[in-house]
Write a protein that holds these residues in place. Structure first.
Motif, PDB file in Angstrom:
ATOM      1  N   CYS A  31     -18.166 -84.612  10.193  1.00 22.37           N
ATOM      2  CA  CYS A  31     -19.489 -84.043   9.956  1.00 22.37           C
ATOM      3  C   CYS A  31     -20.519 -85.053  10.456  1.00 22.37           C
ATOM      4  O   CYS A  31     -20.511 -86.214  10.034  1.00 22.37           O
ATOM      5  CB  CYS A  31     -19.695 -83.771   8.467  1.00 22.37           C
ATOM      6  SG  CYS A  31     -18.553 -82.546   7.807  1.00 22.37           S
ATOM      7  N   VAL A  67     -20.347 -80.090  13.107  1.00 24.49           N
ATOM      8  CA  VAL A  67     -18.985 -80.291  12.612  1.00 24.49           C
ATOM      9  C   VAL A  67     -18.075 -80.341  13.833  1.00 24.49           C
ATOM     10  O   VAL A  67     -18.080 -79.420  14.646  1.00 24.49           O
ATOM     11  CB  VAL A  67     -18.524 -79.156  11.669  1.00 24.49           C
ATOM     12  CG1 VAL A  67     -17.071 -79.381  11.243  1.00 24.49           C
ATOM     13  CG2 VAL A  67     -19.422 -79.057  10.442  1.00 24.49           C
ATOM     14  N   ALA A  94     -28.109 -77.975   8.367  1.00 24.69           N
ATOM     15  CA  ALA A  94     -26.823 -77.560   7.799  1.00 24.69           C
ATOM     16  C   ALA A  94     -26.036 -76.759   8.819  1.00 24.69           C
ATOM     17  O   ALA A  94     -26.610 -75.992   9.606  1.00 24.69           O
ATOM     18  CB  ALA A  94     -27.036 -76.732   6.536  1.00 24.69           C
ATOM     19  N   SER A  96     -21.767 -75.055   8.784  1.00 25.77           N
ATOM     20  CA  SER A  96     -20.506 -75.021   8.046  1.00 25.77           C
ATOM     21  C   SER A  96     -19.451 -74.279   8.854  1.00 25.77           C
ATOM     22  O   SER A  96     -19.773 -73.461   9.718  1.00 25.77           O
ATOM     23  CB  SER A  96     -20.697 -74.371   6.674  1.00 25.77           C
ATOM     24  OG  SER A  96     -21.345 -73.122   6.795  1.00 25.77           O
ATOM     25  N   THR A  98     -14.847 -73.333   8.833  1.00 25.24           N
ATOM     26  CA  THR A  98     -13.512 -73.474   8.270  1.00 25.24           C
ATOM     27  C   THR A  98     -12.664 -74.271   9.249  1.00 25.24           C
ATOM     28  O   THR A  98     -12.505 -73.871  10.403  1.00 25.24           O
ATOM     29  CB  THR A  98     -12.891 -72.088   8.007  1.00 25.24           C
ATOM     30  OG1 THR A  98     -13.736 -71.374   7.099  1.00 25.24           O
ATOM     31  CG2 THR A  98     -11.496 -72.233   7.412  1.00 25.24           C
ATOM     32  N   ARG A 103     -12.801 -75.451   3.878  1.00 22.19           N
ATOM     33  CA  ARG A 103     -14.162 -75.014   4.223  1.00 22.19           C
ATOM     34  C   ARG A 103     -15.066 -76.240   4.126  1.00 22.19           C
ATOM     35  O   ARG A 103     -15.098 -76.909   3.082  1.00 22.19           O
ATOM     36  CB  ARG A 103     -14.627 -73.916   3.269  1.00 22.19           C
ATOM     37  CG  ARG A 103     -16.002 -73.345   3.608  1.00 22.19           C
ATOM     38  CD  ARG A 103     -15.946 -72.450   4.835  1.00 22.19           C
ATOM     39  NE  ARG A 103     -17.284 -72.044   5.281  1.00 22.19           N
ATOM     40  CZ  ARG A 103     -17.528 -71.519   6.485  1.00 22.19           C
ATOM     41  NH1 ARG A 103     -16.538 -71.303   7.342  1.00 22.19           N
ATOM     42  NH2 ARG A 103     -18.757 -71.191   6.835  1.00 22.19           N
ATOM     43  N   TRP A 105     -18.890 -78.241   4.991  1.00 25.47           N
ATOM     44  CA  TRP A 105     -20.316 -78.223   5.315  1.00 25.47           C
ATOM     45  C   TRP A 105     -20.761 -79.616   5.760  1.00 25.47           C
ATOM     46  O   TRP A 105     -20.385 -80.609   5.143  1.00 25.47           O
ATOM     47  CB  TRP A 105     -21.151 -77.881   4.078  1.00 25.47           C
ATOM     48  CG  TRP A 105     -21.215 -76.442   3.706  1.00 25.47           C
ATOM     49  CD1 TRP A 105     -20.186 -75.624   3.362  1.00 25.47           C
ATOM     50  CD2 TRP A 105     -22.418 -75.645   3.607  1.00 25.47           C
ATOM     51  NE1 TRP A 105     -20.667 -74.377   3.042  1.00 25.47           N
ATOM     52  CE2 TRP A 105     -22.020 -74.358   3.182  1.00 25.47           C
ATOM     53  CE3 TRP A 105     -23.773 -75.908   3.812  1.00 25.47           C
ATOM     54  CZ2 TRP A 105     -22.934 -73.327   2.975  1.00 25.47           C
ATOM     55  CZ3 TRP A 105     -24.687 -74.884   3.595  1.00 25.47           C
ATOM     56  CH2 TRP A 105     -24.266 -73.608   3.201  1.00 25.47           C
ATOM     57  N   SER A 106     -21.574 -79.649   6.811  1.00 26.54           N
ATOM     58  CA  SER A 106     -22.264 -80.879   7.195  1.00 26.54           C
ATOM     59  C   SER A 106     -23.748 -80.681   6.905  1.00 26.54           C
ATOM     60  O   SER A 106     -24.362 -79.741   7.414  1.00 26.54           O
ATOM     61  CB  SER A 106     -22.062 -81.147   8.693  1.00 26.54           C
ATOM     62  OG  SER A 106     -22.823 -82.269   9.112  1.00 26.54           O
ATOM     63  N   VAL A 134     -23.576 -72.727  -1.875  1.00 25.30           N
ATOM     64  CA  VAL A 134     -22.195 -73.212  -1.927  1.00 25.30           C
ATOM     65  C   VAL A 134     -21.459 -72.775  -3.189  1.00 25.30           C
ATOM     66  O   VAL A 134     -20.243 -72.992  -3.294  1.00 25.30           O
ATOM     67  CB  VAL A 134     -22.113 -74.760  -1.814  1.00 25.30           C
ATOM     68  CG1 VAL A 134     -22.805 -75.244  -0.551  1.00 25.30           C
ATOM     69  CG2 VAL A 134     -22.657 -75.438  -3.056  1.00 25.30           C
ATOM     70  N   VAL A 146     -18.843 -80.413   0.689  1.00 25.30           N
ATOM     71  CA  VAL A 146     -20.119 -80.638   1.358  1.00 25.30           C
ATOM     72  C   VAL A 146     -20.184 -82.121   1.662  1.00 25.30           C
ATOM     73  O   VAL A 146     -20.090 -82.948   0.746  1.00 25.30           O
ATOM     74  CB  VAL A 146     -21.312 -80.234   0.472  1.00 25.30           C
ATOM     75  CG1 VAL A 146     -22.609 -80.330   1.255  1.00 25.30           C
ATOM     76  CG2 VAL A 146     -21.126 -78.843  -0.087  1.00 25.30           C
TER      77      VAL A 146
END
Length: 259
Positions: A31, A67, A94, A96, A98, A103, A105-106, A134, A146
């Motif tokens: 991330c 990501v 943000a 996100s 998979t 899963r 998130w950055s 989230v 996250v």
DNA sequence: ATGGCTGCGGAACGCAGA
């Protein structure tokens, strides 16, 4: 699986270090924050040569997140759903996706600038939107996390001298409450081990010998749900990457997962 | 050596970072 987060402070300026670091650490998912470039300037070709796909949310000079993954990249969501605007713009903070079994998130949480500044209330609203966005994934059975630059030091232990930060952003009760509310969705603060000294700082100011004097802060965080946190076999701050010429002011946080 | 800020836009220096 090795997953990491790193505020690179310009992916263009950091590219040689970034590519070398990805190869030497064998990171599967990274991330990134503060890409500081437009999405069409993102070095997708050089990353693809190393086997990474990239989900990018970046618009130019400021902010920007991504990501990177070499274990798959599916169901990309660009931006923070329901997120607030600043100066009439939804900033790129943000993204996100998979990545294999997880899963991810950055996030690059707004700085806040000064307590009482418009940017500070924006920061708190941004946390509220993040928490709402989230909640469902945090409570689910799939590993979820996250990762990013949260721009908050969770406790006084996470700054080199709490007295210096009195009245400043990053340590206020309002910001720490926002973090606690986020954790309330079912997320755990995955505390990395430091490679040197006693605290796992992740950021040191460029100025006034901040790094050599270890005047740091822990503001780059990994917040994982229970299936994620239970799979963690190791976590550390790679302070080696803060050394030398051409370093970011943030070090990567690396997490190893048994998944 | 880990060393008194850095990156960007734009072409000087102001903004942002935290």
């Amino acid at each position: 699986m090795r997953i990491a987060t790193w505020n690179v402070n310009s992916i263009t300026a950091r590219l040689p270090r970034l590519l070398a670091w990805l190869e030497s650490t064998g990171t599967d998912v990274l991330c990134i924050q503060e890409t500081k470039c437009a999405a069409d300037q993102f070095p997708v070709g050089q990353l693809r040569e190393l086997g990474y796909e990239a989900a990018v949310n970046a618009t130019g000079r400021w902010n920007g997140v991504a990501v990177l993954s070499k274990v798959g990249l599916a169901d990309v969501v660009t931006g923070l759903p329901g997120g607030p605007e600043y100066d009439g713009v939804q900033e790129p903070r943000a993204v996100s996706a998979t990545c294999g079994p997880a899963r991810i998130w950055s996030v690059y949480v707004p700085n806040g600038r000064e307590v009482g500044h418009e940017h500070f209330s924006y920061k708190l609203r941004w946390f509220e939107a993040l928490t709402a966005a989230v909640a469902e994934d945090a409570a689910a059975g799939r590993p979820f996390a996250v990762l990013g630059d949260f721009n908050v030091a969770p406790t006084d232990e996470d700054v080199w001298d709490p007295a210096v930060f009195e009245g400043l952003t990053h340590v206020t009760p309002a910001e720490r409450d926002a973090l606690a509310t986020l954790r309330g969705t079912g997320l755990t603060d995955v505390l990395p081990r430091p490679l040197k000294y006693d605290r796992p700082y992740t950021y040191w100011d460029y100025r006034q010998l901040g790094f050599p004097k270890n005047r740091g802060m822990r503001i780059d965080l990994v917040y994982g749900n229970a299936p994620f946190a239970e799979a963690v076999s190791d976590a550390y701050v790679d302070r080696e990457e803060r050394k030398g010429k051409g370093a970011s002011d943030h070090a990567p946080v690396v997490v190893d997962l048994d998944v």
